[in-house]
Design a protein around this motif. Structure first.
Motif, PDB file in Angstrom:
ATOM      1  N   SER A   4       0.887  -1.126   0.031  1.00 48.25           N
ATOM      2  CA  SER A   4      -0.096  -0.044  -0.192  1.00 48.25           C
ATOM      3  C   SER A   4       0.878   1.374  -0.042  1.00 48.25           C
ATOM      4  O   SER A   4       0.531   2.115  -0.533  1.00 48.25           O
ATOM      5  CB  SER A   4      -1.079  -0.082   1.204  1.00 48.25           C
ATOM      6  OG  SER A   4      -0.353  -0.100   2.319  1.00 48.25           O
ATOM      7  N   PHE A   5       2.209   1.380   0.557  1.00 49.29           N
ATOM      8  CA  PHE A   5       3.227   2.344   0.500  1.00 49.29           C
ATOM      9  C   PHE A   5       3.546   2.541  -0.895  1.00 49.29           C
ATOM     10  O   PHE A   5       3.624   3.780  -1.033  1.00 49.29           O
ATOM     11  CB  PHE A   5       4.053   2.157   1.597  1.00 49.29           C
ATOM     12  CG  PHE A   5       5.089   3.290   1.477  1.00 49.29           C
ATOM     13  CD1 PHE A   5       4.851   4.530   2.101  1.00 49.29           C
ATOM     14  CD2 PHE A   5       6.214   2.964   0.956  1.00 49.29           C
ATOM     15  CE1 PHE A   5       5.998   5.641   1.949  1.00 49.29           C
ATOM     16  CE2 PHE A   5       7.383   4.016   0.577  1.00 49.29           C
ATOM     17  CZ  PHE A   5       6.894   5.432   1.290  1.00 49.29           C
ATOM     18  N   VAL A   6       3.687   1.576  -1.652  1.00 48.65           N
ATOM     19  CA  VAL A   6       4.205   1.626  -2.828  1.00 48.65           C
ATOM     20  C   VAL A   6       3.108   2.176  -3.606  1.00 48.65           C
ATOM     21  O   VAL A   6       3.605   3.036  -4.583  1.00 48.65           O
ATOM     22  CB  VAL A   6       4.852   0.403  -3.612  1.00 48.65           C
ATOM     23  CG1 VAL A   6       5.331   0.385  -4.839  1.00 48.65           C
ATOM     24  CG2 VAL A   6       6.116   0.199  -2.650  1.00 48.65           C
ATOM     25  N   ALA A   7       1.990   1.797  -3.747  1.00 49.47           N
ATOM     26  CA  ALA A   7       0.923   2.447  -4.504  1.00 49.47           C
ATOM     27  C   ALA A   7       0.690   3.936  -4.167  1.00 49.47           C
ATOM     28  O   ALA A   7       0.324   4.579  -5.189  1.00 49.47           O
ATOM     29  CB  ALA A   7      -0.359   1.334  -4.364  1.00 49.47           C
ATOM     30  N   TRP A   8       0.726   4.183  -2.618  1.00 51.24           N
ATOM     31  CA  TRP A   8       0.380   5.613  -2.467  1.00 51.24           C
ATOM     32  C   TRP A   8       1.714   6.340  -3.158  1.00 51.24           C
ATOM     33  O   TRP A   8       1.211   7.183  -3.710  1.00 51.24           O
ATOM     34  CB  TRP A   8       0.628   5.590  -0.977  1.00 51.24           C
ATOM     35  CG  TRP A   8       0.641   7.107  -0.588  1.00 51.24           C
ATOM     36  CD1 TRP A   8      -0.488   7.896  -0.398  1.00 51.24           C
ATOM     37  CD2 TRP A   8       1.888   7.811  -0.246  1.00 51.24           C
ATOM     38  NE1 TRP A   8       0.131   8.996  -0.076  1.00 51.24           N
ATOM     39  CE2 TRP A   8       1.557   9.088  -0.046  1.00 51.24           C
ATOM     40  CE3 TRP A   8       3.114   7.283  -0.145  1.00 51.24           C
ATOM     41  CZ2 TRP A   8       2.388   9.978   0.636  1.00 51.24           C
ATOM     42  CZ3 TRP A   8       4.036   8.433   0.521  1.00 51.24           C
ATOM     43  CH2 TRP A   8       3.735   9.498   0.861  1.00 51.24           C
ATOM     44  N   GLN A   9       2.907   5.817  -3.098  1.00 52.81           N
ATOM     45  CA  GLN A   9       4.156   6.535  -3.878  1.00 52.81           C
ATOM     46  C   GLN A   9       3.857   6.771  -5.228  1.00 52.81           C
ATOM     47  O   GLN A   9       4.145   7.717  -5.607  1.00 52.81           O
ATOM     48  CB  GLN A   9       5.127   5.895  -3.181  1.00 52.81           C
ATOM     49  CG  GLN A   9       6.552   6.653  -3.828  1.00 52.81           C
ATOM     50  CD  GLN A   9       7.682   5.787  -3.202  1.00 52.81           C
ATOM     51  OE1 GLN A   9       8.021   4.640  -3.176  1.00 52.81           O
ATOM     52  NE2 GLN A   9       9.086   6.675  -3.262  1.00 52.81           N
TER      53      GLN A   9
END
Length: 89
Positions: A4-9
């Motif tokens: 989810s952090f990668v998708a947010w980034q």
């Protein structure tokens, strides 16, 4: 949590790039009105030369991630007003 952090980034990077392009278009419009001249926004290669539609830039892609420039035209001469660098892959 990492996916989810990668998708947010990625979303954040896309949003920032879109906002930069919208800002560039607004700048180009205001310069055209202020100068009373033709102002062009084009995709550019590493040398800041305008690319034709569908022509790939140095990294082989043919989208706006190559970077773009704002040019004012007057008397047959183009002047670079602003350039936006490409995004590192």
């Amino acid at each position: 949590a990492t996916p989810s952090f990668v998708a947010w980034q990625v979303r954040d990077q896309v949003d920032a790039r879109a906002n930069a392009l919208v800002s560039t278009l607004a700048y180009a419009r205001s310069e055209a009105l202020r100068r009373g001249a033709r102002v062009t926004v084009c995709r550019t290669d590493a040398s800041r030369h305008c690319l034709a539609a569908g022509q790939p830039c140095g990294n082989g892609v043919a989208d706006w991630s190559c970077g773009w420039a704002v040019l004012a035209e007057r008397g047959g001469t183009s002047t670079l007003l602003r350039a936006h660098a490409s995004v590192a892959a």
